[in-house]
Design an enzyme around this catalytic site. Sequence first.
Site, PDB file in Angstrom:
ATOM      1  N   GLY A 196      -8.914   9.535  -5.656  1.00 22.14           N
ATOM      2  CA  GLY A 196      -9.501   8.956  -6.853  1.00 22.14           C
ATOM      3  C   GLY A 196     -10.994   9.187  -6.934  1.00 22.14           C
ATOM      4  O   GLY A 196     -11.536   9.475  -8.004  1.00 22.14           O
ATOM      5  N   TYR A 218       7.788   3.210   1.171  1.00 23.21           N
ATOM      6  CA  TYR A 218       6.824   4.119   0.537  1.00 23.21           C
ATOM      7  C   TYR A 218       7.542   5.190  -0.272  1.00 23.21           C
ATOM      8  O   TYR A 218       7.171   5.465  -1.429  1.00 23.21           O
ATOM      9  CB  TYR A 218       5.945   4.768   1.607  1.00 23.21           C
ATOM     10  CG  TYR A 218       4.941   5.752   1.047  1.00 23.21           C
ATOM     11  CD1 TYR A 218       3.891   5.321   0.227  1.00 23.21           C
ATOM     12  CD2 TYR A 218       5.028   7.110   1.336  1.00 23.21           C
ATOM     13  CE1 TYR A 218       2.971   6.211  -0.289  1.00 23.21           C
ATOM     14  CE2 TYR A 218       4.105   8.013   0.824  1.00 23.21           C
ATOM     15  CZ  TYR A 218       3.074   7.560   0.016  1.00 23.21           C
ATOM     16  OH  TYR A 218       2.162   8.455  -0.501  1.00 23.21           O
ATOM     17  N   ALA A 231     -10.444   4.571  -7.767  1.00 18.54           N
ATOM     18  CA  ALA A 231     -11.487   5.582  -7.954  1.00 18.54           C
ATOM     19  C   ALA A 231     -12.577   5.543  -6.894  1.00 18.54           C
ATOM     20  O   ALA A 231     -13.418   6.443  -6.860  1.00 18.54           O
ATOM     21  CB  ALA A 231     -12.118   5.414  -9.338  1.00 18.54           C
TER      22      ALA A 231
END
Length: 321
Positions: free
Chosen positions: A27, A176, A22
Amino acid sequence: MSKWTLADAPDLSGKTVVVTGANSGLGYEATGMFAVKGATVVMACRSADRGHRAANDIRAEITDPDLDVRECDLADLASVEAFADGVREEYDELHVLCNNAGVMAIPRSETADGFETQFGVNHLGHFALTGHLLDRLVETAGETRVVTQSSGVHERGEIDFADLDHEDSYGKWEAYAQSKLANVLFAYELQRRLDAAGVDDTLSAACHPGYAATGLQARGPEQEGSTIKSYAMAALNATFAQSAEMGALPMVYAATAPAVEGGDYVGPGGLFDMRGHPETQRSSDASYDPERAERLWTVSEDLTGVTYDFEALAMADNVIE
């Protein structure tokens, strides 16, 4: 059809939302959006110091946001469990869990528990976190949601069950892509298991941001020490990427829009699904393979030691109803 914006999101007063990662990028933007709509946002951050700085930046822009910064290192399963324990102790209700944090295309390294970092952080850390918090979501009255952030790169992904940690060979983009495919497989399998257990009020959805300009793209070149790649990535961002704010909209849409259903995949609906306003889309064919998803689930439980008790969850859901 009108384009969905934050103005279309419902009021979230009295709601509690957990957002991983976040303090930066998507985020950070999503945290501000949830806060603007009145939610209490639990900011799960690898660094509490960076989390508090981010929270102060949000407070400078938004009047009296309700933010709770807590340390959560997704590369350390003990940290994930400690974070979840703290949330459970502090909050009787949890309405949304946004599995957002991630690392992208970095040189090979390992988590505290010995997993390849991209698979360990992007998938296993969130698998464990969701397992620790799912009962709180199910016990909360009304509809609750788990939203897992993936990427369009998942379409290139394969789950190499023979070498999940890429010890035999490592390509940063292959690793990834595997982790991002795992995110979608997990989101869909979670919904299947909720449905099978008869848990009706908690839904699981996946999303992706398109091509959004965040700090995520720079970390790989920085860790490689490649100035040329860093400049190239910055040029690509400047030319093709949408803002991080726009990139966060699919996650906020998946977390709040009444039109979203369990098993949905949300992304920007513009050029090549890389930019634009959020809409429900179709993910890769591989992501809908239930056998692959079930095998990944079993492996993830074995690796993390976190098991999901859907029978108990169903009983809790029935009590709430």
